[in-house]
Design an enzyme around this catalytic site. Structure first.
Site, mmCIF file in Angstrom:
data_model
loop_
_atom_site.group_PDB
_atom_site.id
_atom_site.type_symbol
_atom_site.label_atom_id
_atom_site.label_comp_id
_atom_site.label_asym_id
_atom_site.label_seq_id
_atom_site.Cartn_x
_atom_site.Cartn_y
_atom_site.Cartn_z
ATOM 1 N N THR A 42 3.179 79.407 23.615
ATOM 2 C CA THR A 42 3.117 78.111 22.923
ATOM 3 C C THR A 42 4.018 77.092 23.610
ATOM 4 O O THR A 42 3.638 75.934 23.833
ATOM 5 C CB THR A 42 3.596 78.279 21.450
ATOM 6 O OG1 THR A 42 2.736 79.190 20.796
ATOM 7 C CG2 THR A 42 3.617 76.945 20.714
ATOM 8 N N ALA A 45 2.363 75.249 26.386
ATOM 9 C CA ALA A 45 1.068 74.573 26.196
ATOM 10 C C ALA A 45 1.259 73.084 26.445
ATOM 11 O O ALA A 45 2.146 72.457 25.890
ATOM 12 C CB ALA A 45 0.561 74.817 24.782
ATOM 13 N N GLU A 112 -10.460 66.711 26.318
ATOM 14 C CA GLU A 112 -10.444 67.752 27.357
ATOM 15 C C GLU A 112 -11.869 68.256 27.538
ATOM 16 O O GLU A 112 -12.777 67.850 26.802
ATOM 17 C CB GLU A 112 -9.497 68.891 26.956
ATOM 18 C CG GLU A 112 -8.033 68.480 27.008
ATOM 19 C CD GLU A 112 -7.087 69.597 26.618
ATOM 20 O OE1 GLU A 112 -7.293 70.733 27.044
ATOM 21 O OE2 GLU A 112 -6.143 69.314 25.877
ATOM 22 N N HIS A 237 -7.945 79.152 33.933
ATOM 23 C CA HIS A 237 -7.787 77.689 33.874
ATOM 24 C C HIS A 237 -8.135 77.148 35.251
ATOM 25 O O HIS A 237 -7.651 77.652 36.261
ATOM 26 C CB HIS A 237 -6.351 77.315 33.494
ATOM 27 C CG HIS A 237 -6.233 75.888 33.062
ATOM 28 N ND1 HIS A 237 -6.353 74.847 33.949
ATOM 29 C CD2 HIS A 237 -6.042 75.326 31.853
ATOM 30 C CE1 HIS A 237 -6.219 73.702 33.284
ATOM 31 N NE2 HIS A 237 -6.044 73.971 32.007
ATOM 32 N N ARG A 283 -14.750 74.910 30.656
ATOM 33 C CA ARG A 283 -13.787 75.453 31.613
ATOM 34 C C ARG A 283 -14.350 76.567 32.501
ATOM 35 O O ARG A 283 -14.008 76.667 33.668
ATOM 36 C CB ARG A 283 -12.638 76.004 30.785
ATOM 37 C CG ARG A 283 -11.367 76.026 31.478
ATOM 38 C CD ARG A 283 -10.296 76.329 30.490
ATOM 39 N NE ARG A 283 -9.713 75.131 29.944
ATOM 40 C CZ ARG A 283 -8.664 75.142 29.124
ATOM 41 N NH1 ARG A 283 -8.125 76.277 28.776
ATOM 42 N NH2 ARG A 283 -8.166 74.027 28.674
ATOM 43 N N ARG A 379 -13.430 79.950 25.354
ATOM 44 C CA ARG A 379 -12.701 79.107 24.396
ATOM 45 C C ARG A 379 -12.790 77.630 24.768
ATOM 46 O O ARG A 379 -12.600 77.251 25.925
ATOM 47 C CB ARG A 379 -11.235 79.532 24.392
ATOM 48 C CG ARG A 379 -10.341 78.728 23.483
ATOM 49 C CD ARG A 379 -8.913 79.228 23.587
ATOM 50 N NE ARG A 379 -8.390 79.014 24.907
ATOM 51 C CZ ARG A 379 -7.643 77.967 25.262
ATOM 52 N NH1 ARG A 379 -7.338 77.040 24.370
ATOM 53 N NH2 ARG A 379 -7.195 77.854 26.484
HETATM 54 C C1 SIN Z 1 -4.432 72.426 29.156
HETATM 55 O O1 SIN Z 1 -3.535 71.629 28.906
HETATM 56 O O2 SIN Z 1 -5.265 72.246 30.044
HETATM 57 C C2 SIN Z 1 -4.503 73.687 28.385
HETATM 58 C C3 SIN Z 1 -5.146 73.441 27.090
HETATM 59 C C4 SIN Z 1 -5.748 74.709 26.569
HETATM 60 O O3 SIN Z 1 -5.827 75.690 27.286
HETATM 61 O O4 SIN Z 1 -6.175 74.716 25.418
#
Ligand code: SIN
Length: 531
Positions: A42, A45, A112, A237, A283, A379
């Site tokens: 966390t 993040a 995002e 990621h 993603r 996700r």
């Molecule tokens: C990010 O800031 O790209 C991560 C956000 C996420 O994985 O939910």
């Protein structure tokens, strides 16, 4: 040594702390955490927490985006519940002192990949750090919460192991925990045990996860007989910094949300070739596109370009990313950032119902350690903090009822027995196995898989597993050894689930079955240890 509490919480990120803060009004809470209480995923993040806040947004849109990203495996009832309970959960966080970035009289919402609307609350680009700060402060001030830092859980204590009771009556009684600094094993006895121990990115060579993410919760739950699901869905990621000193530093997807473009070394923007949402595609698609571009060009990385945005806007919106890159000699307002994908989030985990209950009595799990059905095969960005906070609330409501009729009182649990174990003089075995697991997982069980690669990985898992078991029982236990044992179990679970899935879907892509197969494969991959 023995410690008794009503609630034992393993892990100290958003899931564990927000659960503990509520449960503590109804009984004593012991929080066990591996390092400093703030050292959780966390805390790192960046992006934020997705929730329907804006009047231009809707629950239906958030549900739809989550289901599209999840590639047909999301459980719609779970998605609906999490999305609809989101705004209330955000209020809890704000009450505990979390300060999200505002814009005028309301919150600044960012975007995002995969989101059709601006719905991500954030605290600049250090959202997790802000949440962690507020929750740790509140937890430290609660008289019913005791935090045990530098304590790593070894194994869950269950009636099946202790009394050989029938599997369907298997009940969790607490955990054996190594006090790392005191070098002793402590018996934690509890009416309810809650796993909130986070993810397992450390099972891969390249990961943007902190060192704590070694899959301890999943491995312990599996050994105790709980059902595990969908471990093949490891999310990579797309954009972590490619720099020898950068330690796979995350470049938040919010940078693309604010207009950054992925480019090849020659400057060509390539995402339009792969998806209509281009750089804001889900993603899994972006990570595979980058992997493909790197394979075609032979380059070590691709580039992320936000130089077209005004420099002061970039500096204000992404102060942490800007500063970290600058310290490594990269000014993102003037030059493209070299980026590569890295292991980020495991979408599978301990199977739980909508209250966070596992199939072991008195064992609950919430957050990244779980499989709830929310994420499906992939996700949606910024849904994880939301899931953790919503399930913390639901598990709290369920467990305060559960402790009224515990499946077992604080029975006189036996102390940890280290038998004839001696101090090891061969730590090289641990570090060598650790390296080997992470390397073959990256090479054989990474973004692109095949039957052959998975079989190779499984052969190595089995070999290392037998070595570790021997080592484990002969030598005095250390935190490195505990993590290594957990990592190899997690590797085994990922490979086993990947071998079960004879199709490509979401985060699982195999060259042997490159298409999605809705007829034969539209199901979760469950796995459970025979006790
Ligand atoms: C990010 O800031 O790209 C991560 C956000 C996420 O994985 O939910």
């Amino acid at each position: 040594m023995r410690i008794e509490s009503d609630f034992l919480v393993i892990g100290s990120g958003i899931a564990g702390l927000s659960y503990a803060l509520q449960a503590a009004d109804h009984g004593s809470v012991a929080i066990v955490t591996k390092y400093d209480v703030s050292e959780s995923a966390t805390n790192y993040a960046q992006g934020g927490i997705a929730s329907v806040i804006s009047s231009e947004d809707s629950f239906e849109a958030h549900i739809n985006d989550t289901m599209i990203a999840g590639a047909g495996l999301c459980h719609e009832d779970v998605v609906r519940m999490v999305v609809e309970e989101g705004p209330k959960t955000i209020e809890n966080l704000i009450e505990w002192g979390v300060k999200f970035t505002t814009k005028g009289a309301s919150y600044d919402l960012t975007r995002e990949g995969g989101h059709s609307a601006r719905r991500i609350l954030h605290a600049q680009d250090i959202t997790g750090r802000e949440i962690q700060r507020a929750l740790v402060e509140a937890a430290r001030n609660h008289k019913n919460i005791t935090i045990y830092e530098h304590h790593i859980a070894i194994d869950l204590i269950t009636t099946a192991k202790l009394f050989n009771c029938s599997k369907d009556k298997n009940c969790c009684l607490g955990a054996y925990v190594l006090d790392i600094k005191g070098s002793q094993v402590v018996t934690f006895s509890s009416k309810v045990t809650l796993l909130a121990s986070g993810g397992a990115g450390k099972v891969y060579l390249y990961t943007c996860n902190p060192d704590v993410a070694s899959g301890d919760g999943v491995a312990m739950a599996y050994r105790a007989g709980a059902t595990i699901a969908n471990m093949e869905f490891m999310q990579f990621h797309p954009t972590t910094l490619f720099h020898p000193l950068g330690k796979s530093f995350l470049i938040s997807e919010a940078v693309r949300g604010e207009g950054a473009i992925l480019r090849r070394r020659d400057g060509t923007a390539f995402m339009e070739k792969y998806h209509k949402l281009k750089d804001l595609a889900p993603r899994d698609i972006v990570a595979r596109a980058i992997d493909n571009e790197m394979k075609i060009s032979g380059d070590d990385c691709v580039y992320l370009d936000i130089t077209h945005e005004p420099a002061d806007v970039v500096r204000n919106r992404f102060p942490n990313i800007y500063q970290t890159c600058l310290e490594l000699g990269l000014d993102m307002t003037k030059e493209w950032l070299p980026v590569v994908p890295a292991a980020h989030y495991v979408c599978g985990g301990v199977a739980v119902n909508m209250n966070g209950e596992t199939d072991l009595k008195a064992l609950y799990a919430i957050g990244e350690v779980t499989y709830t059905g929310l994420h499906g095969a992939n996700r949606l960005a910024s849904n994880s903090l939301l899931e953790a906070a919503v399930y913390a609330n639901r598990a709290y409501l369920h467990t305060i009822e559960a402790i009224k009729k515990p499946c077992s009182k604080w029975v006189d649990l036996p102390e940890w027995n280290s038998g004839t174990a001696t101090n090891s003089d061969e730590m090289v075995v641990v570090s060598n196995n650790w390296d080997e697991i992470r390397r073959f997982m990256w090479n054989y069980v990474g973004i692109v898989r095949s039957d052959k690669r998975l079989a190779r990985a499984m052969r190595r898992v089995e070999l290392i597993q037998s070595e570790i078991e021997e080592y484990y029982w002969n030598f005095i236990i250390t935190s490195d050894l505990i993590e290594l044992r957990n990592l190899v179990t997690v590797a085994q679970l990922i490979v086993s689930c990947a071998q079960m899935r004879k199709e490509s879907r979401g985060l699982h892509y195999t060259i042997d079955y490159p298409e999605r197969d809705d007829v034969n494969c539209k199901h979760d991959s469950y796995i459970k240890k025979e006790l």
